[in-house]
Design an enzyme around this catalytic site. Structure first.
Site, PDB file in Angstrom:
ATOM      1  N   GLY A   1       2.796  -0.816   4.002  1.00 13.86           N
ATOM      2  CA  GLY A   1       2.192  -1.674   2.998  1.00 13.86           C
ATOM      3  C   GLY A   1       2.296  -3.143   3.338  1.00 13.86           C
ATOM      4  O   GLY A   1       3.282  -3.596   3.918  1.00 13.86           O
TER       5      GLY A   1
ATOM      6  N   TYR B   1     -10.865   1.467   5.416  1.00 13.11           N
ATOM      7  CA  TYR B   1      -9.793   1.263   4.430  1.00 13.11           C
ATOM      8  C   TYR B   1     -10.316   0.422   3.278  1.00 13.11           C
ATOM      9  O   TYR B   1     -10.878  -0.658   3.479  1.00 13.11           O
ATOM     10  CB  TYR B   1      -8.621   0.568   5.104  1.00 13.11           C
ATOM     11  N   SER B   2     -10.120   0.905   2.052  1.00 10.60           N
ATOM     12  CA  SER B   2     -10.662   0.219   0.888  1.00 10.60           C
ATOM     13  C   SER B   2      -9.681   0.228  -0.270  1.00 10.60           C
ATOM     14  O   SER B   2      -9.425   1.271  -0.882  1.00 10.60           O
ATOM     15  CB  SER B   2     -11.976   0.873   0.449  1.00 10.60           C
ATOM     16  N   ASN B   3      -9.150  -0.936  -0.593  1.00 10.99           N
ATOM     17  CA  ASN B   3      -8.315  -1.064  -1.780  1.00 10.99           C
ATOM     18  C   ASN B   3      -9.120  -0.837  -3.056  1.00 10.99           C
ATOM     19  O   ASN B   3      -8.574  -0.420  -4.079  1.00 10.99           O
ATOM     20  CB  ASN B   3      -7.670  -2.453  -1.809  1.00 10.99           C
TER      21      ASN B   3
ATOM     22  N   SER C   1       0.784  -1.235   0.000  1.00  6.49           N
ATOM     23  CA  SER C   1       0.000   0.000   0.000  1.00  6.49           C
ATOM     24  C   SER C   1       0.813   1.282   0.000  1.00  6.49           C
ATOM     25  O   SER C   1       0.236   2.367  -0.101  1.00  6.49           O
ATOM     26  CB  SER C   1      -0.964   0.003   1.189  1.00  6.49           C
TER      27      SER C   1
ATOM     28  N   ARG D   1      -0.161   8.833   5.292  1.00  9.98           N
ATOM     29  CA  ARG D   1      -0.478   8.566   6.688  1.00  9.98           C
ATOM     30  C   ARG D   1       0.447   9.391   7.591  1.00  9.98           C
ATOM     31  O   ARG D   1       1.622   9.580   7.275  1.00  9.98           O
ATOM     32  CB  ARG D   1      -0.261   7.076   6.981  1.00  9.98           C
TER      33      ARG D   1
END
Length: 371
Positions: free
Chosen positions: A326, A186-188, A87, A311
């Protein structure tokens, strides 16, 4: 900064021997550097096959490695090794989105429906900003696919996953919350949509845009957007995932995999050196105008810590740092930089799932950015 991670305790204790620390530093170590190496060694002793780290501060650059590059060998982890950054890819992608905003080709308040008609329910209410800061409510597709330790996961390791298919699978489920912007999840999936929007705006795949706008200008020679190429080119440690079998769980080498599963939110490959270089350029204003960098740093919800692909984290010494972390299944990474860019730390692990490394990594980052 915590990442939710299932701790799998049935991996054989022989891994503790195979992952015995094998240190490699770039220069003679001061007392502080010795502490960093000790912390890295502690992580491989308890929860990783291998680890590598680069720290930049007033005393220069230090690189350390620990563990082994491949199970059942004594081959050391390459200090300049490449790894899947998971990520942290989102920070690169968000930078490109904001560059398009800076050029007036896209707006943060543009609706998804305007760019991707019919792609997602409520698309007329979800904005680009909602996708960037995970406040869209779009379900995360990765929760809907077979994942380790399921044996079914290995059946798909070389499959190409079109982004449109993954989005369709995700949005078949109800929203995580309503209305968009009212919560954080949180959404990929949101970053798959952003990748598609970049292509609509520019006429080029998001990977090409990342290369031409970020990778090439910053000369990130160890960084790539692999697309569907399953290999990690250049020196690299091997990565593993636990897979359930009749006799228990065993680690399976997942170094080779089709990264389309991770897509626009997680497919990139890089090095500790390149991630530090990228974060310094980003926070130094080389990639975005000041008002958009400020927006990138601003959390999407009250008391949150995730802005527009970036972040933030407050260290124990009160120093605020920015970056991302990530999880690319077989690789985990963290890259954070102080606002003044005087201190940077990037860590990458190949976890072995005997334990959760998060607390130890947090402590090591804290030491690197504070001491």
């Amino acid at each position: 900064m915590k990442r939710a991670q299932q701790v799998l305790m049935t991996v054989t204790t022989a891994l503790a021997v195979l992952a015995a620390p094998m240190a490699a530093a770039a220069a003679p170590m001061s007392a502080d550097r010795t502490g960093l190496q000790r912390g890295l060694d502690g992580i491989t002793t308890t929860s990783a096959v291998g680890a590598l780290m680069e720290v930049r501060d007033e005393d220069g650059t230090w690189r350390g490695t620990s563990g082994v590059a491949e199970l059942h060998t004594k081959r050391p982890v390459p200090a300049h090794g490449r790894f899947r950054i998971g990520s942290v890819t989102k920070t690169f992608l968000a930078t490109v989105v904001l560059q398009l905003v800076a050029k007036g080709r896209l707006q943060l308040d543009d609706k998804v429906e305007a760019w991707l008609p019919g792609a997602v329910p409520r698309g007329h209410r979800i904005t680009v900003r909602h996708l960037l800061n995970h406040t869209s409510g779009a379900p995360d597709y990765r929760r809907l696919l077979p994942m380790p330790p399921s044996p079914e996961f290995l059946d798909n390791r070389l499959r190409t996953w079109p982004a449109a298919e993954l989005v369709r699978r995700a949005v078949a489920d109800p929203p995580t919350f309503e209305p968009p912007g009212s919560g954080y999840a949180y959404s990929n999936t949101g970053y798959l949509l952003l990748g598609q929007i970049i292509e609509k705006v520019t006429g080029r795949p998001y990977g090409e845009e990342i290369e031409r706008r970020v990778i090439r200008p910053l000369r990130l020679r160890g960084t790539s957007v692999p697309g569907t190429d399953p290999r990690i080119r250049g020196p690299h440690p091997h990565g593993y995932v636990p897979i359930r079998q009749a006799t228990g769980e065993r680690l399976v080498d997942l170094t080779t995999m089709n990264p389309s599963l991770l897509g626009a939110g997680g497919e990139m490959i890089s090095t500790t050196h390149d991630l530090n270089r990228f974060m310094a350029a980003l926070l130094g204003g080389r990639l975005l105008p000041g008002h958009l960098l400020a927006a990138m740093k601003t959390p999407g919800v009250k008391d949150g810590n995730y802005g527009l692909g970036l972040r933030r984290w407050d260290t124990s010494c009160g120093v605020r740092v920015y970056g991302n972390d990530g999880d690319a299944l077989a690789y985990q990474s963290w890259s954070f930089t102080t606002e003044d860019r005087r201190r940077q730390a990037t860590i990458a692990l190949t976890p072995d799932f005997r334990g959760d490394p998060d607390d130890a990594v947090d402590a090591l980052l804290d030491k690197a950015l504070c001491d």
